[in-house]
Design a protein around this motif. Structure first.
Motif, mmCIF file in Angstrom:
data_model
loop_
_atom_site.group_PDB
_atom_site.id
_atom_site.type_symbol
_atom_site.label_atom_id
_atom_site.label_comp_id
_atom_site.label_asym_id
_atom_site.label_seq_id
_atom_site.Cartn_x
_atom_site.Cartn_y
_atom_site.Cartn_z
ATOM 1 N N LEU A 78 45.704 -32.636 64.655
ATOM 2 C CA LEU A 78 46.332 -32.248 63.388
ATOM 3 C C LEU A 78 46.958 -30.863 63.493
ATOM 4 O O LEU A 78 48.013 -30.604 62.899
ATOM 5 N N ASP A 82 50.804 -30.178 62.734
ATOM 6 C CA ASP A 82 51.142 -29.164 61.741
ATOM 7 C C ASP A 82 52.169 -28.190 62.306
ATOM 8 O O ASP A 82 53.141 -27.827 61.636
ATOM 9 N N ARG A 83 51.972 -27.769 63.547
ATOM 10 C CA ARG A 83 52.881 -26.793 64.154
ATOM 11 C C ARG A 83 54.293 -27.334 64.324
ATOM 12 O O ARG A 83 55.259 -26.577 64.291
ATOM 13 N N CYS A 87 53.079 -33.552 60.125
ATOM 14 C CA CYS A 87 51.918 -34.037 59.364
ATOM 15 C C CYS A 87 52.419 -34.844 58.166
ATOM 16 O O CYS A 87 52.234 -34.472 57.001
ATOM 17 N N VAL A 144 44.353 -28.023 57.233
ATOM 18 C CA VAL A 144 45.666 -28.558 57.621
ATOM 19 C C VAL A 144 46.154 -29.598 56.619
ATOM 20 O O VAL A 144 47.333 -29.600 56.227
ATOM 21 N N ARG A 147 47.331 -27.881 53.495
ATOM 22 C CA ARG A 147 48.568 -27.129 53.724
ATOM 23 C C ARG A 147 49.781 -28.057 53.754
ATOM 24 O O ARG A 147 50.908 -27.644 53.438
ATOM 25 N N ASN A 148 49.553 -29.306 54.125
ATOM 26 C CA ASN A 148 50.647 -30.280 54.166
ATOM 27 C C ASN A 148 50.671 -31.176 52.932
ATOM 28 O O ASN A 148 51.299 -32.233 52.940
ATOM 29 N N GLY A 186 44.387 -22.772 53.987
ATOM 30 C CA GLY A 186 45.160 -23.941 53.556
ATOM 31 C C GLY A 186 44.814 -24.479 52.189
ATOM 32 O O GLY A 186 45.612 -25.192 51.582
#
Length: 306
Positions: A78, A82-83, A87, A144, A147-148, A186
């Motif tokens: 993940l 994410d980077r 995601c 994560v 954050r998404n 996040g």
């Protein structure tokens, strides 16, 4: 008089190290971050580690060996997605189905699942059996997903677990603190996250869980069970300026730690993994991972390595 060639830049040395030693995934990630490479090659390389159950295995996290899906592998995957901005709902749905199946009674994740029995694992991981909930595994995953802007039933109880675990942290260690930070950086409730991070930062400094003067690292105490030299510095917590951990350190303290991080680059272009791994094969796979992390941390703080 003939001109003397300039020595290769730190980034050029790191690039050579990556092409010589890294797995395909880290090669693709290097190309994505530093050579204008695309995200699709990264996603394809990561897919090789995905299992039919929706989790990830095959030593994606180098210290955890064997093919079986494990929460720490999934957290690593993940982080990669994410980077590169991948995601999306397709990935999240598959991953959350896996997370739902393996959750503990708390709705959280264990650090190690019983199917790993018989495969080599790092000695710091708990023995297989009835695995307890672990902030180490749960915090980065929940952070994560939030954050998404992910929405899945699994997230509700897992988020509650993380809040309770973070609020209860007293006798802790650096890796658990970093997992808590991954959650706090996040989670949507920013005022509560900021308050929790302030308390955590005080704990880190008061308990000596960070080396503020790298020149005196040899004199600093180690967390219980850590290997010789396995210290944590300001950049390990505040990997980006946007992290809540940035407020834990003065400009001078962070600058000293970044100087130290840059100086750790070895003659072969890579960053060391001596204090973090316990087997030669794991060290070989971990060094490119840590090299990428170092390069991205330096760049995030305005110190482009090229």
């Amino acid at each position: 008089m003939a001109e003397t060639a300039s020595p290769p830049s730190p980034l050029a040395r790191a690039e050579r190290f990556v092409w010589l030693t890294a797995r395909v995934l880290e090669q693709r990630l290097f190309a994505y971050h530093f050579l204008d490479g695309g995200d699709t090659p990264v996603e394809r390389a990561l897919a090789a580690y995905r299992n039919d159950d929706g989790g990830y295995g095959h030593a994606l996290e180098p210290e955890l060996r064997g093919p079986a899906s494990q929460p720490l592998h999934t957290a690593h995957a993940l982080g990669v997605l994410d980077r590169i901005g991948r995601c999306d709902s397709r990935h999240i749905e598959h991953v959350c189905r896996y997370l739902t199946r393996i959750s503990t009674r708390d709705g959280a994740l264990p650090a190690l699942r019983p199917p790993a029995h018989g495969y080599p694992v790092a000695p710091w991981l708990p023995a297989a059996g009835d695995p307890p909930s672990s902030l180490l595994a749960t915090g980065p995953v929940v952070g994560v997903l939030h954050r998404n802007n992910a929405w899945h039933a699994w997230l509700f109880r897992a988020t509650e677990y993380c809040w309770a675990a973070v609020d209860a942290l007293t006798d802790t260690h650096p890796y658990e603190v970093r997992a808590a930070l991954a959650f706090l950086d996040g989670v949507p409730d920013r005022p509560r996250a900021a308050a929790a991070a302030d308390r955590l930062g005080t704990l880190v400094r008061d308990r000596g869980l960070v080396v503020l003067d790298p020149a005196r690292a040899a004199d600093a105490p180690l967390a219980r069970g850590y290997a010789p030299g396995e210290h944590h510095f300001a950049y390990d917590y505040a990997a980006t300026p946007g992290s809540l951990a940035r407020g834990w350190f003065t400009d001078a303290e962070l600058a000293r730690s970044l100087d130290h991080l840059a100086a750790l680059q070895r003659d072969d272009g890579g960053w060391p993994a001596d204090a973090y791994v316990r087997a030669p094969g794991t060290a070989a796979e971990s060094r490119p991972v840590l090299t990428l992390r170092a390069l991205l941390t330096l760049r995030a703080h305005g110190r482009p390595p090229g």
